[in-house]
Design a protein around this motif. Structure first.
Motif, PDB file in Angstrom:
ATOM      1  N   THR A  90      64.090  60.220  79.468  1.00  0.00           N
ATOM      2  CA  THR A  90      64.194  59.947  80.893  1.00  0.00           C
ATOM      3  C   THR A  90      65.664  60.023  81.284  1.00  0.00           C
ATOM      4  O   THR A  90      66.543  59.799  80.446  1.00  0.00           O
ATOM      5  N   GLY A  91      65.919  60.334  82.535  1.00  0.00           N
ATOM      6  CA  GLY A  91      67.283  60.325  83.052  1.00  0.00           C
ATOM      7  C   GLY A  91      67.342  59.593  84.371  1.00  0.00           C
ATOM      8  O   GLY A  91      66.332  59.433  85.058  1.00  0.00           O
ATOM      9  N   VAL A  92      68.537  59.141  84.736  1.00  0.00           N
ATOM     10  CA  VAL A  92      68.765  58.455  86.010  1.00  0.00           C
ATOM     11  C   VAL A  92      69.661  59.347  86.863  1.00  0.00           C
ATOM     12  O   VAL A  92      70.809  59.619  86.509  1.00  0.00           O
ATOM     13  N   PHE A  93      69.118  59.811  87.983  1.00  0.00           N
ATOM     14  CA  PHE A  93      69.800  60.695  88.926  1.00  0.00           C
ATOM     15  C   PHE A  93      70.677  59.821  89.821  1.00  0.00           C
ATOM     16  O   PHE A  93      70.182  58.964  90.541  1.00  0.00           O
ATOM     17  N   LEU A  94      71.981  60.055  89.769  1.00  0.00           N
ATOM     18  CA  LEU A  94      72.938  59.140  90.402  1.00  0.00           C
ATOM     19  C   LEU A  94      73.998  59.900  91.173  1.00  0.00           C
ATOM     20  O   LEU A  94      74.515  60.923  90.699  1.00  0.00           O
ATOM     21  N   ASP A  95      74.305  59.420  92.358  1.00  0.00           N
ATOM     22  CA  ASP A  95      75.456  59.916  93.105  1.00  0.00           C
ATOM     23  C   ASP A  95      76.606  58.946  92.837  1.00  0.00           C
ATOM     24  O   ASP A  95      76.544  57.773  93.201  1.00  0.00           O
ATOM     25  N   PHE A  96      77.655  59.445  92.189  1.00  0.00           N
ATOM     26  CA  PHE A  96      78.806  58.612  91.866  1.00  0.00           C
ATOM     27  C   PHE A  96      80.064  59.300  92.362  1.00  0.00           C
ATOM     28  O   PHE A  96      80.348  60.442  91.989  1.00  0.00           O
ATOM     29  N   GLN A  97      80.770  58.635  93.233  1.00  0.00           N
ATOM     30  CA  GLN A  97      81.978  59.184  93.840  1.00  0.00           C
ATOM     31  C   GLN A  97      81.696  60.547  94.465  1.00  0.00           C
ATOM     32  O   GLN A  97      82.448  61.506  94.316  1.00  0.00           O
ATOM     33  N   SER A  98      80.545  60.616  95.154  1.00  0.00           N
ATOM     34  CA  SER A  98      80.109  61.807  95.909  1.00  0.00           C
ATOM     35  C   SER A  98      79.852  63.022  95.022  1.00  0.00           C
ATOM     36  O   SER A  98      79.949  64.166  95.483  1.00  0.00           O
ATOM     37  N   ALA A  99      79.511  62.782  93.751  1.00  0.00           N
ATOM     38  CA  ALA A  99      79.165  63.866  92.838  1.00  0.00           C
ATOM     39  C   ALA A  99      77.848  63.522  92.143  1.00  0.00           C
ATOM     40  O   ALA A  99      77.557  62.350  91.903  1.00  0.00           O
ATOM     41  N   PRO A 100      77.038  64.540  91.798  1.00  0.00           N
ATOM     42  CA  PRO A 100      75.719  64.279  91.210  1.00  0.00           C
ATOM     43  C   PRO A 100      75.762  64.192  89.680  1.00  0.00           C
ATOM     44  O   PRO A 100      76.356  65.053  89.015  1.00  0.00           O
ATOM     45  N   PHE A 101      75.102  63.164  89.134  1.00  0.00           N
ATOM     46  CA  PHE A 101      75.052  62.952  87.692  1.00  0.00           C
ATOM     47  C   PHE A 101      73.625  62.638  87.257  1.00  0.00           C
ATOM     48  O   PHE A 101      72.818  62.117  88.038  1.00  0.00           O
ATOM     49  N   LEU A 102      73.336  62.946  86.015  1.00  0.00           N
ATOM     50  CA  LEU A 102      72.102  62.512  85.369  1.00  0.00           C
ATOM     51  C   LEU A 102      72.513  61.731  84.127  1.00  0.00           C
ATOM     52  O   LEU A 102      73.067  62.298  83.181  1.00  0.00           O
ATOM     53  N   LEU A 103      72.300  60.412  84.155  1.00  0.00           N
ATOM     54  CA  LEU A 103      72.650  59.547  83.035  1.00  0.00           C
ATOM     55  C   LEU A 103      71.446  59.435  82.110  1.00  0.00           C
ATOM     56  O   LEU A 103      70.312  59.335  82.556  1.00  0.00           O
ATOM     57  N   THR A 104      71.696  59.411  80.799  1.00  0.00           N
ATOM     58  CA  THR A 104      70.612  59.268  79.841  1.00  0.00           C
ATOM     59  C   THR A 104      71.179  58.717  78.534  1.00  0.00           C
ATOM     60  O   THR A 104      72.308  58.242  78.482  1.00  0.00           O
ATOM     61  N   ALA A 105      70.365  58.749  77.480  1.00  0.00           N
ATOM     62  CA  ALA A 105      70.806  58.291  76.162  1.00  0.00           C
ATOM     63  C   ALA A 105      71.273  59.487  75.329  1.00  0.00           C
ATOM     64  O   ALA A 105      70.751  60.597  75.469  1.00  0.00           O
ATOM     65  N   ALA A 106      72.238  59.243  74.450  1.00  0.00           N
ATOM     66  CA  ALA A 106      72.782  60.335  73.638  1.00  0.00           C
ATOM     67  C   ALA A 106      71.739  60.909  72.683  1.00  0.00           C
ATOM     68  O   ALA A 106      71.737  62.109  72.411  1.00  0.00           O
ATOM     69  N   HIS A 107      70.830  60.058  72.171  1.00  0.00           N
ATOM     70  CA  HIS A 107      69.844  60.619  71.245  1.00  0.00           C
ATOM     71  C   HIS A 107      68.855  61.524  71.972  1.00  0.00           C
ATOM     72  O   HIS A 107      68.179  62.334  71.336  1.00  0.00           O
ATOM     73  N   VAL A 108      68.776  61.417  73.298  1.00  0.00           N
ATOM     74  CA  VAL A 108      67.972  62.362  74.074  1.00  0.00           C
ATOM     75  C   VAL A 108      68.687  63.707  74.141  1.00  0.00           C
ATOM     76  O   VAL A 108      68.093  64.756  73.881  1.00  0.00           O
ATOM     77  N   THR A 109      69.972  63.704  74.482  1.00  0.00           N
ATOM     78  CA  THR A 109      70.696  64.978  74.578  1.00  0.00           C
ATOM     79  C   THR A 109      71.001  65.581  73.210  1.00  0.00           C
ATOM     80  O   THR A 109      71.319  66.766  73.122  1.00  0.00           O
ATOM     81  N   ASP A 110      70.876  64.788  72.135  1.00  0.00           N
ATOM     82  CA  ASP A 110      70.985  65.370  70.789  1.00  0.00           C
ATOM     83  C   ASP A 110      69.910  66.430  70.567  1.00  0.00           C
ATOM     84  O   ASP A 110      70.052  67.303  69.695  1.00  0.00           O
ATOM     85  N   GLU A 111      68.833  66.367  71.351  1.00  0.00           N
ATOM     86  CA  GLU A 111      67.760  67.355  71.244  1.00  0.00           C
ATOM     87  C   GLU A 111      68.233  68.753  71.624  1.00  0.00           C
ATOM     88  O   GLU A 111      67.551  69.742  71.342  1.00  0.00           O
ATOM     89  N   LEU A 112      69.402  68.851  72.246  1.00  0.00           N
ATOM     90  CA  LEU A 112      69.959  70.168  72.571  1.00  0.00           C
ATOM     91  C   LEU A 112      70.193  71.010  71.320  1.00  0.00           C
ATOM     92  O   LEU A 112      70.276  72.239  71.400  1.00  0.00           O
ATOM     93  N   ASP A 113      70.292  70.343  70.165  1.00  0.00           N
ATOM     94  CA  ASP A 113      70.443  71.082  68.908  1.00  0.00           C
ATOM     95  C   ASP A 113      69.183  71.873  68.569  1.00  0.00           C
ATOM     96  O   ASP A 113      69.229  72.801  67.762  1.00  0.00           O
ATOM     97  N   SER A 114      68.050  71.489  69.206  1.00  0.00           N
ATOM     98  CA  SER A 114      66.769  72.127  68.879  1.00  0.00           C
ATOM     99  C   SER A 114      66.236  73.034  69.984  1.00  0.00           C
ATOM    100  O   SER A 114      65.252  73.747  69.784  1.00  0.00           O
ATOM    101  N   GLY A 115      66.861  72.967  71.156  1.00  0.00           N
ATOM    102  CA  GLY A 115      66.349  73.789  72.256  1.00  0.00           C
ATOM    103  C   GLY A 115      67.027  73.456  73.568  1.00  0.00           C
ATOM    104  O   GLY A 115      68.159  72.958  73.597  1.00  0.00           O
TER     105      GLY A 115
END
Length: 253
Positions: free
Chosen positions: A25-50
């Protein structure tokens, strides 16, 4: 606007088999007028697989933006990572496409000096068990877990810091419906990693008005045996974002 509309399911399309499944899951956030998606690092570690995908106006689309996370020493794993944080600084065009289904959280955040200040909190995210596929369409469903913030003893016992972590008591087998007080069987929290931790204000502990709570952290773990959700406060995220800003977010606009 209800704050839970900022929650986004994250899927992976594996590079080899081209299978698609929900991983977080991710959290869609406007921070200092810029768009971010916050999540956990073990979720984005999946980038190693696809490729990581989220629902947009164009269907499931690969996340476009600057990705940052905390690297680990070679001898450590994510299980040793008490912070487990990652974020995407989304491109403006991609953020607009995400707004077809989700709304960035603006201003409804709270920077904690200590998680011991918290009372009743809710963990919200997309359990993997709720992800369904029908033909070429994928759907998922939010789950809500409401519990009580832990005291100092829990932080000491599990070796976490109350100024950067959040611990919440929640036993799946003891869960009750906050609307009627009856026992319930909530879905397994697998897939909720990267979801939101919201704090309810005093006097609204059992409220269902989702305009009331504030985002105070991002979830990364659930210890089923102990009945504990564990997450990270927003301060490490915002500090990392400031560092990314100094790097120009890799040129992302």
């Amino acid at each position: 606007m209800e704050v839970d509309s900022c929650l986004v399911p994250i899927f992976i399309e594996t590079a080899v088999s081209k299978q698609i499944k929900q991983v977080g899951t991710g959290v869609f956030l406007d921070f200092q007028s810029a768009p971010f998606l916050l999540t956990a690092a073990h979720v984005t570690d999946e980038l190693d697989s696809g490729s990581l995908l989220v629902p947009t106006v164009n269907g499931l689309s690969e996340i476009v933006g600057y990705h940052a996370h905390i690297d680990l020493l070679p001898e450590l794993t994510r299980n040793d990572d008490s912070v487990d944080m990652a974020y995407f600084r989304l491109t403006s065009d991609f953020a607009r496409s995400l707004c077809a289904y989700f709304y960035p959280l603006i201003g409804k955040t709270e920077l904690l000096t200590s998680s011991l200040e918290l009372g009743v909190v809710s963990v919200v995210g997309y359990p993997a068990s709720k992800a369904k596929r029908k033909a070429s369409k994928f759907t998922s469903e939010l789950a809500y877990y409401r519990g009580v913030a832990a005291d100092q003893e829990a932080y000491d016992q599990h070796d976490f810091l109350h100024d950067e972590n959040i611990i919440v008591h929640f036993h799946n087998k003891r869960a009750v419906n906050p609307e009627n007080g009856e026992s319930m069987n909530p879905p397994s929290p697998r897939g909720v990693s990267g979801g939101a931790i919201f704090s309810w204000p005093q006097g609204h502990e059992i409220s269902q008005d989702w305009s009331k709570p504030k985002l105070v952290g991002i979830l990364h773990s659930y210890k089923a045996k102990e009945g504990l959700f564990i997450g990270t406060t927003l301060l490490p995220y915002f500090a990392a974002i400031q560092l990314g800003s100094m790097k120009g977010f890799g040129g992302v606009k």
